[in-house]
Scaffold this motif. Sequence first.
Motif, mmCIF file in Angstrom:
data_model
loop_
_atom_site.group_PDB
_atom_site.id
_atom_site.type_symbol
_atom_site.label_atom_id
_atom_site.label_comp_id
_atom_site.label_asym_id
_atom_site.label_seq_id
_atom_site.Cartn_x
_atom_site.Cartn_y
_atom_site.Cartn_z
ATOM 1 N N ILE A 550 0.837 -1.207 0.000
ATOM 2 C CA ILE A 550 0.000 0.000 0.000
ATOM 3 C C ILE A 550 0.870 1.255 0.000
ATOM 4 C CG2 ILE A 550 -1.586 1.363 1.427
ATOM 5 C CD1 ILE A 550 -2.936 -1.317 2.175
ATOM 6 N N THR A 551 1.929 1.249 0.831
ATOM 7 C CA THR A 551 2.850 2.392 0.885
ATOM 8 C C THR A 551 3.493 2.624 -0.483
ATOM 9 O OG1 THR A 551 3.323 1.978 3.212
ATOM 10 C CG2 THR A 551 4.908 3.327 2.002
ATOM 11 N N ASP A 552 3.907 1.539 -1.133
ATOM 12 C CA ASP A 552 4.530 1.655 -2.452
ATOM 13 C C ASP A 552 3.555 2.218 -3.481
ATOM 14 O OD1 ASP A 552 6.692 1.098 -4.376
ATOM 15 O OD2 ASP A 552 5.299 -0.389 -5.175
ATOM 16 N N LEU A 553 2.305 1.756 -3.437
ATOM 17 C CA LEU A 553 1.285 2.270 -4.359
ATOM 18 C C LEU A 553 1.036 3.753 -4.145
ATOM 19 C CD1 LEU A 553 -1.300 -0.672 -4.299
ATOM 20 C CD2 LEU A 553 -0.034 0.104 -6.300
ATOM 21 N N GLU A 554 0.970 4.171 -2.885
ATOM 22 C CA GLU A 554 0.754 5.590 -2.566
ATOM 23 C C GLU A 554 1.915 6.444 -3.067
ATOM 24 O OE1 GLU A 554 -2.056 5.265 1.421
ATOM 25 O OE2 GLU A 554 0.130 5.249 1.641
ATOM 26 N N GLU A 555 3.147 5.914 -2.949
ATOM 27 C CA GLU A 555 4.309 6.656 -3.454
ATOM 28 C C GLU A 555 4.279 6.755 -4.978
ATOM 29 O OE1 GLU A 555 7.633 4.552 -1.869
ATOM 30 O OE2 GLU A 555 7.449 5.440 0.144
ATOM 31 N N GLN A 556 3.892 5.656 -5.641
ATOM 32 C CA GLN A 556 3.768 5.684 -7.099
ATOM 33 C C GLN A 556 2.736 6.723 -7.548
ATOM 34 O OE1 GLN A 556 3.473 1.872 -9.266
ATOM 35 N NE2 GLN A 556 4.061 0.856 -7.358
ATOM 36 N N LEU A 557 1.609 6.770 -6.822
ATOM 37 C CA LEU A 557 0.565 7.748 -7.140
ATOM 38 C C LEU A 557 1.075 9.172 -6.973
ATOM 39 C CD1 LEU A 557 -2.837 6.417 -5.753
ATOM 40 C CD2 LEU A 557 -2.388 7.269 -8.041
ATOM 41 N N SER A 558 1.833 9.410 -5.913
ATOM 42 C CA SER A 558 2.364 10.744 -5.652
ATOM 43 C C SER A 558 3.292 11.184 -6.770
ATOM 44 C CB SER A 558 3.107 10.751 -4.313
ATOM 45 O OG SER A 558 3.656 12.024 -4.064
ATOM 46 N N VAL A 559 4.191 10.275 -7.201
ATOM 47 C CA VAL A 559 5.111 10.585 -8.303
ATOM 48 C C VAL A 559 4.330 10.854 -9.585
ATOM 49 C CG1 VAL A 559 6.909 9.622 -9.793
ATOM 50 C CG2 VAL A 559 7.035 9.291 -7.311
ATOM 51 N N LEU A 560 3.320 10.022 -9.832
ATOM 52 C CA LEU A 560 2.507 10.165 -11.043
ATOM 53 C C LEU A 560 1.750 11.480 -11.060
ATOM 54 C CD1 LEU A 560 1.940 8.535 -13.585
ATOM 55 C CD2 LEU A 560 0.013 7.476 -12.425
ATOM 56 N N GLU A 561 1.198 11.883 -9.919
ATOM 57 C CA GLU A 561 0.471 13.154 -9.835
ATOM 58 C C GLU A 561 1.399 14.331 -10.121
ATOM 59 O OE1 GLU A 561 -1.216 12.790 -5.972
ATOM 60 O OE2 GLU A 561 -2.997 11.708 -6.664
ATOM 61 N N ASN A 562 2.642 14.265 -9.639
ATOM 62 C CA ASN A 562 3.619 15.327 -9.933
ATOM 63 C C ASN A 562 3.948 15.359 -11.421
ATOM 64 O OD1 ASN A 562 3.822 16.147 -7.266
ATOM 65 N ND2 ASN A 562 5.508 14.753 -6.805
ATOM 66 N N THR A 563 4.076 14.166 -12.021
ATOM 67 C CA THR A 563 4.364 14.085 -13.459
ATOM 68 C C THR A 563 3.220 14.670 -14.272
ATOM 69 O OG1 THR A 563 5.594 12.046 -13.039
ATOM 70 C CG2 THR A 563 5.035 12.523 -15.333
ATOM 71 N N ILE A 564 1.994 14.384 -13.855
ATOM 72 C CA ILE A 564 0.815 14.921 -14.545
ATOM 73 C C ILE A 564 0.828 16.449 -14.538
ATOM 74 C CG2 ILE A 564 -1.708 15.191 -14.321
ATOM 75 C CD1 ILE A 564 -1.793 12.198 -13.568
ATOM 76 N N GLN A 565 1.214 17.038 -13.419
ATOM 77 C CA GLN A 565 1.284 18.497 -13.325
ATOM 78 C C GLN A 565 2.275 19.065 -14.331
ATOM 79 O OE1 GLN A 565 -0.521 20.613 -11.495
ATOM 80 N NE2 GLN A 565 -1.752 18.912 -10.740
ATOM 81 N N MET A 566 3.363 18.305 -14.594
ATOM 82 C CA MET A 566 4.403 18.778 -15.517
ATOM 83 C C MET A 566 4.025 18.582 -16.982
ATOM 84 S SD MET A 566 7.599 17.155 -13.401
ATOM 85 C CE MET A 566 8.804 17.478 -14.690
ATOM 86 N N GLU A 567 3.029 17.710 -17.242
ATOM 87 C CA GLU A 567 2.670 17.359 -18.622
ATOM 88 C C GLU A 567 1.353 17.983 -19.068
ATOM 89 O OE1 GLU A 567 4.356 15.751 -20.785
ATOM 90 O OE2 GLU A 567 5.970 14.833 -19.638
ATOM 91 N N VAL A 568 0.952 19.084 -18.410
ATOM 92 C CA VAL A 568 -0.389 19.637 -18.686
ATOM 93 C C VAL A 568 -0.570 20.126 -20.117
ATOM 94 C CG1 VAL A 568 -0.947 20.266 -16.320
ATOM 95 C CG2 VAL A 568 0.361 21.853 -17.727
ATOM 96 N N THR A 569 0.521 20.399 -20.840
ATOM 97 C CA THR A 569 0.369 20.892 -22.216
ATOM 98 C C THR A 569 0.467 19.787 -23.256
ATOM 99 O OG1 THR A 569 2.740 21.375 -22.292
ATOM 100 C CG2 THR A 569 1.268 23.159 -21.612
ATOM 101 N N ASN A 570 0.960 18.614 -22.848
ATOM 102 C CA ASN A 570 1.054 17.482 -23.774
ATOM 103 C C ASN A 570 -0.151 16.576 -23.547
ATOM 104 O OD1 ASN A 570 1.641 15.148 -25.190
ATOM 105 N ND2 ASN A 570 3.820 15.211 -24.730
#
Length: 609
Positions: A550-570
């Motif tokens: 569960i901890t690993d999944l939550e960390e993956q989600l956190s990284v993914l959410e940050n990546t999404i913020q960086m890819e808002v124009t693509n």
Amino acid sequence: MSLLSAEKITKSYNEKKLLKDISLYLNVRDKIGVIGVNGTGKSTFLKILAELETPDSGTITKAAGVRIGYLPQNPIFGGNPTVLEQVFRGASSEFKDLKEYEAKSILTQLGITDFSKDVSLLSGGEKKRVAIAGALINPSEILIFDEPTNHLDNDMVIWLENYLRKYTGAIVMVTHDRYFLDRVTNRIVEISKGNLYSYQTNYSKYLEFRTQREEMEISTERKNKSLYRKELDWIRRGARARGTKSKERIERFDKLSQREKPTAGEKLNLSSVTTRLGKKTIEINNISKSFDNKQLIRNFNHIILRDARIGIIGKNGCGKSTLLKMITGEVAPDSGTVVKGDTVKIGYFSQECEEMDTSLRVIEYIREIAENIETVEGTITASQMLERFLFPADLQWNSIAKLSGGERRRLFLLKVIMDAPNILLLDEPSNDLDIETLIILEDYLENFNGAVVVVAHDRYFLDKVVDRIFEFQDDGTLKQYVGGYSDYLENITAQVRQEKVEATTDQKSSIEKEDKESSSTFINRNLSKQRKLKFTYREEQEYREIEDVITDLEEQLSVLENTIQMEVTNYVKLQELIAEKEKLEKTLTLKMERWVYLNDLAEKIAESK
């Protein structure tokens, strides 16, 4: 497998050549988005493909047995059938019996629940949704849709998007919804100045290819200009008095002089076309409104700030347009007040537009506002403003009656902007506006020196324009979210996830309470009567590891959410990331539910020892 071919299609309308010898070949699983400026012939082209209109020249050929489902931009129903009768119009009674449940399900997804209502009593938007249901329920190998997302709320658009992505036939559609284009289509066809350009890609990649095409056209034009100057010099030196070969060069010169020259798309910069806005803007004080015993708006309070960028969303009929009309003063609230500052000048782009005098010429309609406009670049004439809003000089002297519906809406938008408002209220601005106009409008709003309040279902437009979302709730209240539409979706997803966790926790508490009352009942319900109360080997291994998982999944989600913020124009990459995020969230929810069960079982095992 080829389903349909349109070859060398030419069509003129009101002395204007819309389509010039264009061809299109449609294969199985092609999902084509047709784009272009309003008035270029997109709807006409769809009608020709559906064999509802005849081209001036050219042929349409369908493969044997191919059926077409056609959705017009503005459906017109004959007679007085019920909603369900209209959906099944022309179908056999056996087919109706077989598909009635599915039809009702589709209608419900589209917000139509009174299946026996007379269609003549429906609004224009409701008729469009009934027509969509009819096109989807009746079997076809090709769907031809003209602006399918108009008059749909956000949930309906997402539902239709998912439906069409799974559709196994071919699709040809005109739509302004760029997220919809990106996620549904695998091919973009652009109609421009009578020509057709085809790109085997979705909307995001099309933008790159189109830029490359325009750069090539400009490069070719530079070479043509150089050649034209040489030919002109040769002609001036008395070439017409020479022999046979000179005739060929003269013909080439005439052809060069009559060539169609590419034009670079202009950007609208009207940042100074506003009226000064004082400190006091618009104060909305505890307003409420009901219609037909339905509470639309309940106790809404808000101060519209000078630089506000507000998006309003909600289901059809919830009161979004009514709220804008209360802000303008067109509709009075049942209670509460709307107080405007002395310097407030509202520009209201209504969904219906205003009544236009269609006998006026386009230029006359704009000159009613002003002959000249002062901008940061200097004085711009009404004619120049029209050119920047995609009305070329030859179109400006046409009567409004000759304009398409989209062209009229664009003209009305220009008039609203030219009146120099300092607070803009936009009600579904993307309905019937082409993508080029939406891009111009988005650029204008980016530099607009005032407040913007927009009701829209266009997710792309909301993401580009607003930084705050108000969502209508079922009880008439409005819930506020910070950010654009994608941020709102993330908030909703996180909220749903939290509600699931809380529901699981509540379920655990309920089970614990029940267990105190009857431990044996709990054991009998959850464990086999023959099984001793203990972990299996796999359960024990899972119990030891699940918290780390569960901890690993939550960390993956956190990284993914940050990546999404960086890819808002693509937007292609963004789509992939959001799909991955949804999959992770689903896995996390399942693991959380499993964790609750294993912990519950561990406690029972401990108590039984």
